[in-house]
Each structure stands twice: as C-alpha cells, then as structure tokens.
Scaffold this active site. Structure first.
Site, PDB file in Angstrom:
ATOM      1  CG  ASP A  95      -0.662  -2.938   0.336  1.00 37.18           C
ATOM      2  OD1 ASP A  95       0.328  -2.861   1.084  1.00 37.18           O
ATOM      3  OD2 ASP A  95      -0.694  -2.441  -0.812  1.00 37.18           O
ATOM      4  CD  GLU A 193       5.716   0.414  -6.814  1.00 37.70           C
ATOM      5  OE1 GLU A 193       5.282   0.040  -5.702  1.00 37.70           O
ATOM      6  OE2 GLU A 193       4.988   0.892  -7.697  1.00 37.70           O
TER       7      GLU A 193
END
Ligand code: KIV
Length: 292
Positions: A95, A193
């Site tokens: 990430d 998300e």
C-alpha cells in the site's frame, strides 16, 4: 443461472491471473486479507488467500494511530519486507501511504519502487481520475497498480470522517467514471470500500478488471478484510461489514492471564520445563558448597 465458480486450485497469485478474474465470467471470487508481518503472512498463505495486502491500516491496527495518515514509505517497506520474507503463496500488494504518490510522478515511481524492492509485486493507491498521471507513470515503470475508490481512508479529513460514499446518484455516476478512468490508465484491479451494494454492482459490471470490496456488498469480484478484524484481534470497533471468524483477542487475554497466574502461584516453570546439570557436574558444584 448462477455462474459456476472455477476452482481456486488454479494459481491466482500473479497480477495477470488477478486481472482476468471476473465473477460474471465464471471465476471464483478473489480473496484478499491484510497482513503486516511474517506470522500473519504464513497464516494467510496457508489459508489459501489469493492476495495479501500490506495495508496502511497497519497504522491503526498495529501501530496504534487513529488514522492511516501517520505511516511513511519506510514503515510500509519495513512491513512489506517482513511479509515477503515469509514467502507466501499469494500476491503481495504494497500500500502506498499518504503523500507518497501526491507530489510528482517521479516521486511516486521512486516510492513505489521501495515497496517493490522490499518484496511487493504490485502497489495500491487511493483516489480517482486525478491519480491517472501517477498510475500511468507506475505502469510505464512496470509496476502493476491496484486502485482504491469510495471510502478512501487517506481522505478522512476531506470526507469529514470515515463515511460511506456515493450514496447519491450523481456521486455514484462519478464513481463509475473514476473506476473506468483507473482501468483505462492501467489498474489491474480496484478496491471498492464503503459504498452501497447497488453502486458496487454498477462499477463491477462496468469494468473488465475485478473489483475487490470491503463494505461494498456482495456483487464485487472479490472481498478483502483486515486480518485483525477477521481474527477478532481488534475488538474495539466492529464495523457493520466485518465478520469475525475467531475471537483471538479474548483467547490471548485468557492465555496470558493463565501464564501470569501460573508464575504468581509458582506453577510455572515445572521441573520438566527446566534445564538440569548432569549428576557429575552437580556433584562437583556441591563440593564447592553449592546446592545443585
Ligand atoms: O490498508 C488497508 O487495510 C486497506 C483495506 C481496507 C482495503 O486499504
């Protein structure tokens, strides 16, 4: 008719294998879980997940921060390295932390390269169309990119908190447009998300690359959860979208408590858990007045 799920025994731990996985084309949903260290990576790998995300969620679930903004490329590289040294049988996604891909394309490529050199096979970054130049620069440098849309935790201040996104039709259409732009720029998969189920379905249907949902309902091409949530190691907040498969925090408190009580009562360590001198050495010591 429900699509027949292809067996997961097909190796899916490569970028091309992930890129081509679509549930509406008969593929089994992709499974991704976060991990931040070697034991976590071994658990995820032995459990047979397709992808391990070394997420910036490490900030909140491991390092004790209130949001994900506090971690750096150094932090993420440190955790990617730990995961990679476990040699998991899963694609390692590193990430990119906040501000590591916002300044310039050159900066973005150098920061992403740090995660690749630490052992990631691809990187993930948050945001829509405005990230296209950075995504193109990464793809040009042979670094595969996973996108991340919807509730993007690095935008916590801009969003006014961790809130479900794209709840209005206009915002939903913008999300679809962002997803298409990310796919066009070269993203091989996109995390969705915190968006309504119906919106995630629209995005999923609009793309050739897979969507991986978290708090985005059942229609994505895969699902991701945070390791500590799945295992019940994190028990302070339980978001609606989390399903706990174990209560390891509770088990761990009980186990450490039992250890403490055994030490305090003298029940630990036992004779069997202690090392002893052989008879000859014990005898030699007793000659000097020491009791073996
Ligand atoms: O960092 C992370 O754990 C993530 C997931 C929530 C997708 O980005």
């Amino acid at each position: 008719m429900a699509p027949s799920a292809r067996t997961t025994s097909v190796a899916r731990s490569t970028v091309p294998a992930v890129r081509s996985a679509k549930v509406n084309r008969g593929d089994a949903p992709l499974v991704m879980v976060t991990a931040y260290d070697a034991p976590g990576a071994r658990i995820a790998s032995e459990a047979g997940v397709d992808m391990i995300l070394v997420g910036d969620s490490v900030a909140m679930v491991v390092l004790g921060y209130d949001d994900t903004l506090q971690v750096t490329v150094d932090d993420l590289a440190h955790h990617v390295g730990a995961v990679a040294r476990a040699k998991p049988d899963a694609l390692i996604v590193g990430d990119l932390p906040w501000l590591s891909y916002h300044v310039s394309s050159e900066d973005t490529v150098r920061n992403a390269a740090r995660l690749i050199l630490a052992g990631a096979q691809c990187v993930k970054l948050e945001g829509g169309r405005k990230r296209v130049p950075m995504i193109e620069a990464l793809v040009d440098a042979e670094i595969p990119v996973m996108g991340h849309l919807g509730l993007t935790p690095q935008s916590v201040h801009a969003m006014g908190g961790f809130r479900v996104q794209a709840k209005e039709s206009e915002a939903a259409l913008q999300l679809v447009a962002d997803a298409k732009a990310l796919q066009h720029a070269g993203c091989f998969a996109i995390v969705l998300e915190g968006v309504p189920d119906e919106v995630a379905r629209m995005v999923t249907d609009a793309l050739d690359v897979p969507t991986i949902g978290i708090g985005a309902g059942r229609h994505c091409d895969g699902q991701v959860l945070v390791f500590h949530d799945v295992l019940g190691l994190e028990d302070r907040i339980v978001p609606k979208f989390v399903r706990r498969y174990a209560s390891l925090k509770e088990d761990a408190v009980a186990a450490v408590g039992a250890f403490a009580s055994d030490v305090r009562s003298g029940a630990f360590p036992s004779d069997d858990e202690s090392y002893h001198l052989n008879a000859e050495q014990a005898e030699a010591l007793s000659l000097y007045g020491a009791e073996a």
